[in-house]
Scaffold this motif. Sequence first.
Motif, PDB file in Angstrom:
ATOM      1  N   GLN A 100      -3.870   6.547   1.632  1.00 28.42           N
ATOM      2  CA  GLN A 100      -5.091   5.738   1.488  1.00 28.42           C
ATOM      3  C   GLN A 100      -5.332   5.361   0.032  1.00 28.42           C
ATOM      4  O   GLN A 100      -5.739   4.233  -0.271  1.00 28.42           O
ATOM      5  CB  GLN A 100      -6.295   6.493   2.066  1.00 28.42           C
ATOM      6  CG  GLN A 100      -7.554   5.674   2.133  1.00 28.42           C
ATOM      7  CD  GLN A 100      -7.416   4.452   3.032  1.00 28.42           C
ATOM      8  OE1 GLN A 100      -6.664   4.434   4.000  1.00 28.42           O
ATOM      9  NE2 GLN A 100      -8.122   3.401   2.704  1.00 28.42           N
ATOM     10  N   LEU A 101      -5.073   6.298  -0.875  1.00 29.99           N
ATOM     11  CA  LEU A 101      -5.223   6.035  -2.309  1.00 29.99           C
ATOM     12  C   LEU A 101      -4.344   4.853  -2.721  1.00 29.99           C
ATOM     13  O   LEU A 101      -4.802   3.939  -3.404  1.00 29.99           O
ATOM     14  CB  LEU A 101      -4.849   7.293  -3.105  1.00 29.99           C
ATOM     15  CG  LEU A 101      -4.810   7.167  -4.617  1.00 29.99           C
ATOM     16  CD1 LEU A 101      -6.208   6.902  -5.169  1.00 29.99           C
ATOM     17  CD2 LEU A 101      -4.219   8.439  -5.232  1.00 29.99           C
ATOM     18  N   PHE A 102      -3.089   4.859  -2.291  1.00 27.90           N
ATOM     19  CA  PHE A 102      -2.188   3.769  -2.642  1.00 27.90           C
ATOM     20  C   PHE A 102      -2.559   2.472  -1.940  1.00 27.90           C
ATOM     21  O   PHE A 102      -2.447   1.396  -2.533  1.00 27.90           O
ATOM     22  CB  PHE A 102      -0.731   4.152  -2.340  1.00 27.90           C
ATOM     23  CG  PHE A 102      -0.065   4.818  -3.501  1.00 27.90           C
ATOM     24  CD1 PHE A 102       0.664   4.087  -4.425  1.00 27.90           C
ATOM     25  CD2 PHE A 102      -0.188   6.176  -3.687  1.00 27.90           C
ATOM     26  CE1 PHE A 102       1.265   4.702  -5.500  1.00 27.90           C
ATOM     27  CE2 PHE A 102       0.408   6.804  -4.760  1.00 27.90           C
ATOM     28  CZ  PHE A 102       1.142   6.066  -5.669  1.00 27.90           C
ATOM     29  N   HIS A 103      -3.006   2.577  -0.716  1.00 26.72           N
ATOM     30  CA  HIS A 103      -3.420   1.364  -0.002  1.00 26.72           C
ATOM     31  C   HIS A 103      -4.611   0.711  -0.704  1.00 26.72           C
ATOM     32  O   HIS A 103      -4.634  -0.498  -0.929  1.00 26.72           O
ATOM     33  CB  HIS A 103      -3.765   1.690   1.450  1.00 26.72           C
ATOM     34  CG  HIS A 103      -4.179   0.501   2.233  1.00 26.72           C
ATOM     35  ND1 HIS A 103      -3.310  -0.496   2.609  1.00 26.72           N
ATOM     36  CD2 HIS A 103      -5.399   0.117   2.686  1.00 26.72           C
ATOM     37  CE1 HIS A 103      -3.962  -1.429   3.263  1.00 26.72           C
ATOM     38  NE2 HIS A 103      -5.232  -1.086   3.327  1.00 26.72           N
ATOM     39  N   LYS A 104      -5.576   1.527  -1.076  1.00 27.43           N
ATOM     40  CA  LYS A 104      -6.792   1.027  -1.725  1.00 27.43           C
ATOM     41  C   LYS A 104      -6.514   0.523  -3.144  1.00 27.43           C
ATOM     42  O   LYS A 104      -6.992  -0.529  -3.537  1.00 27.43           O
ATOM     43  CB  LYS A 104      -7.834   2.143  -1.755  1.00 27.43           C
ATOM     44  CG  LYS A 104      -9.153   1.788  -2.406  1.00 27.43           C
ATOM     45  CD  LYS A 104     -10.093   2.974  -2.415  1.00 27.43           C
ATOM     46  CE  LYS A 104      -9.534   4.011  -3.367  1.00 27.43           C
ATOM     47  NZ  LYS A 104     -10.368   5.152  -3.622  1.00 27.43           N
ATOM     48  N   SER A 105      -5.708   1.254  -3.908  1.00 26.14           N
ATOM     49  CA  SER A 105      -5.513   0.944  -5.321  1.00 26.14           C
ATOM     50  C   SER A 105      -4.420  -0.079  -5.593  1.00 26.14           C
ATOM     51  O   SER A 105      -4.509  -0.850  -6.549  1.00 26.14           O
ATOM     52  CB  SER A 105      -5.174   2.219  -6.097  1.00 26.14           C
ATOM     53  OG  SER A 105      -6.190   3.178  -5.939  1.00 26.14           O
ATOM     54  N   VAL A 106      -3.375  -0.053  -4.786  1.00 24.62           N
ATOM     55  CA  VAL A 106      -2.203  -0.883  -5.065  1.00 24.62           C
ATOM     56  C   VAL A 106      -1.939  -1.890  -3.952  1.00 24.62           C
ATOM     57  O   VAL A 106      -1.225  -2.864  -4.140  1.00 24.62           O
ATOM     58  CB  VAL A 106      -0.954   0.015  -5.290  1.00 24.62           C
ATOM     59  CG1 VAL A 106       0.238  -0.798  -5.731  1.00 24.62           C
ATOM     60  CG2 VAL A 106      -1.237   1.108  -6.306  1.00 24.62           C
ATOM     61  N   GLY A 107      -2.509  -1.635  -2.775  1.00 28.39           N
ATOM     62  CA  GLY A 107      -2.321  -2.552  -1.663  1.00 28.39           C
ATOM     63  C   GLY A 107      -1.003  -2.370  -0.934  1.00 28.39           C
ATOM     64  O   GLY A 107      -0.511  -3.307  -0.311  1.00 28.39           O
ATOM     65  N   VAL A 108      -0.426  -1.173  -1.021  1.00 27.85           N
ATOM     66  CA  VAL A 108       0.818  -0.916  -0.291  1.00 27.85           C
ATOM     67  C   VAL A 108       0.541  -0.004   0.889  1.00 27.85           C
ATOM     68  O   VAL A 108      -0.316   0.869   0.836  1.00 27.85           O
ATOM     69  CB  VAL A 108       1.928  -0.307  -1.180  1.00 27.85           C
ATOM     70  CG1 VAL A 108       2.317  -1.253  -2.288  1.00 27.85           C
ATOM     71  CG2 VAL A 108       1.519   1.034  -1.733  1.00 27.85           C
ATOM     72  N   GLY A 109       1.296  -0.217   1.948  1.00 23.86           N
ATOM     73  CA  GLY A 109       1.207   0.623   3.126  1.00 23.86           C
ATOM     74  C   GLY A 109       2.232   1.737   3.076  1.00 23.86           C
ATOM     75  O   GLY A 109       2.866   1.991   2.051  1.00 23.86           O
ATOM     76  N   TYR A 110       2.427   2.350   4.233  1.00 18.63           N
ATOM     77  CA  TYR A 110       3.313   3.503   4.331  1.00 18.63           C
ATOM     78  C   TYR A 110       4.737   3.176   3.884  1.00 18.63           C
ATOM     79  O   TYR A 110       5.341   3.940   3.124  1.00 18.63           O
ATOM     80  CB  TYR A 110       3.317   4.027   5.775  1.00 18.63           C
ATOM     81  CG  TYR A 110       4.310   5.133   5.998  1.00 18.63           C
ATOM     82  CD1 TYR A 110       4.067   6.414   5.518  1.00 18.63           C
ATOM     83  CD2 TYR A 110       5.507   4.887   6.671  1.00 18.63           C
ATOM     84  CE1 TYR A 110       4.997   7.430   5.703  1.00 18.63           C
ATOM     85  CE2 TYR A 110       6.432   5.896   6.864  1.00 18.63           C
ATOM     86  CZ  TYR A 110       6.166   7.165   6.381  1.00 18.63           C
ATOM     87  OH  TYR A 110       7.095   8.166   6.550  1.00 18.63           O
ATOM     88  N   GLN A 111       5.295   2.053   4.336  1.00 20.17           N
ATOM     89  CA  GLN A 111       6.673   1.697   3.970  1.00 20.17           C
ATOM     90  C   GLN A 111       6.814   1.450   2.474  1.00 20.17           C
ATOM     91  O   GLN A 111       7.789   1.875   1.853  1.00 20.17           O
ATOM     92  CB  GLN A 111       7.156   0.482   4.764  1.00 20.17           C
ATOM     93  CG  GLN A 111       7.274   0.719   6.247  1.00 20.17           C
ATOM     94  CD  GLN A 111       8.277   1.815   6.591  1.00 20.17           C
ATOM     95  OE1 GLN A 111       9.275   2.014   5.924  1.00 20.17           O
ATOM     96  NE2 GLN A 111       7.985   2.546   7.652  1.00 20.17           N
ATOM     97  N   GLY A 112       5.852   0.768   1.899  1.00 19.86           N
ATOM     98  CA  GLY A 112       5.882   0.536   0.459  1.00 19.86           C
ATOM     99  C   GLY A 112       5.742   1.829  -0.326  1.00 19.86           C
ATOM    100  O   GLY A 112       6.423   2.045  -1.332  1.00 19.86           O
ATOM    101  N   LEU A 113       4.869   2.698   0.154  1.00 17.81           N
ATOM    102  CA  LEU A 113       4.679   3.986  -0.514  1.00 17.81           C
ATOM    103  C   LEU A 113       5.955   4.815  -0.448  1.00 17.81           C
ATOM    104  O   LEU A 113       6.284   5.537  -1.391  1.00 17.81           O
ATOM    105  CB  LEU A 113       3.505   4.748   0.106  1.00 17.81           C
ATOM    106  CG  LEU A 113       3.194   6.104  -0.505  1.00 17.81           C
ATOM    107  CD1 LEU A 113       2.938   5.997  -2.003  1.00 17.81           C
ATOM    108  CD2 LEU A 113       2.007   6.741   0.200  1.00 17.81           C
ATOM    109  N   LYS A 114       6.671   4.698   0.636  1.00 18.26           N
ATOM    110  CA  LYS A 114       7.937   5.427   0.772  1.00 18.26           C
ATOM    111  C   LYS A 114       8.881   5.049  -0.373  1.00 18.26           C
ATOM    112  O   LYS A 114       9.473   5.911  -1.020  1.00 18.26           O
ATOM    113  CB  LYS A 114       8.571   5.108   2.123  1.00 18.26           C
ATOM    114  CG  LYS A 114       9.661   6.049   2.534  1.00 18.26           C
ATOM    115  CD  LYS A 114      10.337   5.637   3.830  1.00 18.26           C
ATOM    116  CE  LYS A 114       9.406   5.436   4.985  1.00 18.26           C
ATOM    117  NZ  LYS A 114      10.080   5.082   6.243  1.00 18.26           N
ATOM    118  N   ALA A 115       9.007   3.758  -0.635  1.00 15.85           N
ATOM    119  CA  ALA A 115       9.864   3.287  -1.723  1.00 15.85           C
ATOM    120  C   ALA A 115       9.368   3.789  -3.079  1.00 15.85           C
ATOM    121  O   ALA A 115      10.166   4.174  -3.937  1.00 15.85           O
ATOM    122  CB  ALA A 115       9.942   1.763  -1.715  1.00 15.85           C
ATOM    123  N   ILE A 116       8.057   3.814  -3.249  1.00 17.94           N
ATOM    124  CA  ILE A 116       7.480   4.269  -4.513  1.00 17.94           C
ATOM    125  C   ILE A 116       7.755   5.755  -4.719  1.00 17.94           C
ATOM    126  O   ILE A 116       8.212   6.176  -5.793  1.00 17.94           O
ATOM    127  CB  ILE A 116       5.962   3.972  -4.547  1.00 17.94           C
ATOM    128  CG1 ILE A 116       5.726   2.463  -4.585  1.00 17.94           C
ATOM    129  CG2 ILE A 116       5.290   4.662  -5.731  1.00 17.94           C
ATOM    130  CD1 ILE A 116       4.291   2.036  -4.318  1.00 17.94           C
TER     131      ILE A 116
END
Length: 128
Positions: free
Chosen positions: A70-86
Amino acid sequence: MNIDDEIEKLKFQVEMLGQAVDFEKFPITSLVFEFGWNKDQLDAVYNCFEEAENLLDDDSDSFNHAWFEQLFHKSVGVGYQGLKAIVLSFYREQRYMNVCVAYVKSMGERVSVEYHRIQQDIAAQEEK
């Protein structure tokens, strides 16, 4: 050549440079090209990791994968798949490894196969 043509040429050249970056050697730099981030967006990613690290230091029981996502979705606009790469990129570059490990651990048994290397490292650490 007009300005629109010059912009298109520069976009193409930057895209080609992004493809030339060695993901294994420079995973975070590769992310910048992959996601098309500017400096502020990359700073926001670092800020998310800082916030997560502070939470782990202050109250590790409050850290969980849903909060982190949720932190990444709210702050960076990435979902689960994007967060995986990060997460994988930061782990490969040995940055915020404690946060990456805590994130994977907090998933329990529902861990994606892409996190296998992190899981192996966790298991090796726990054996010591």
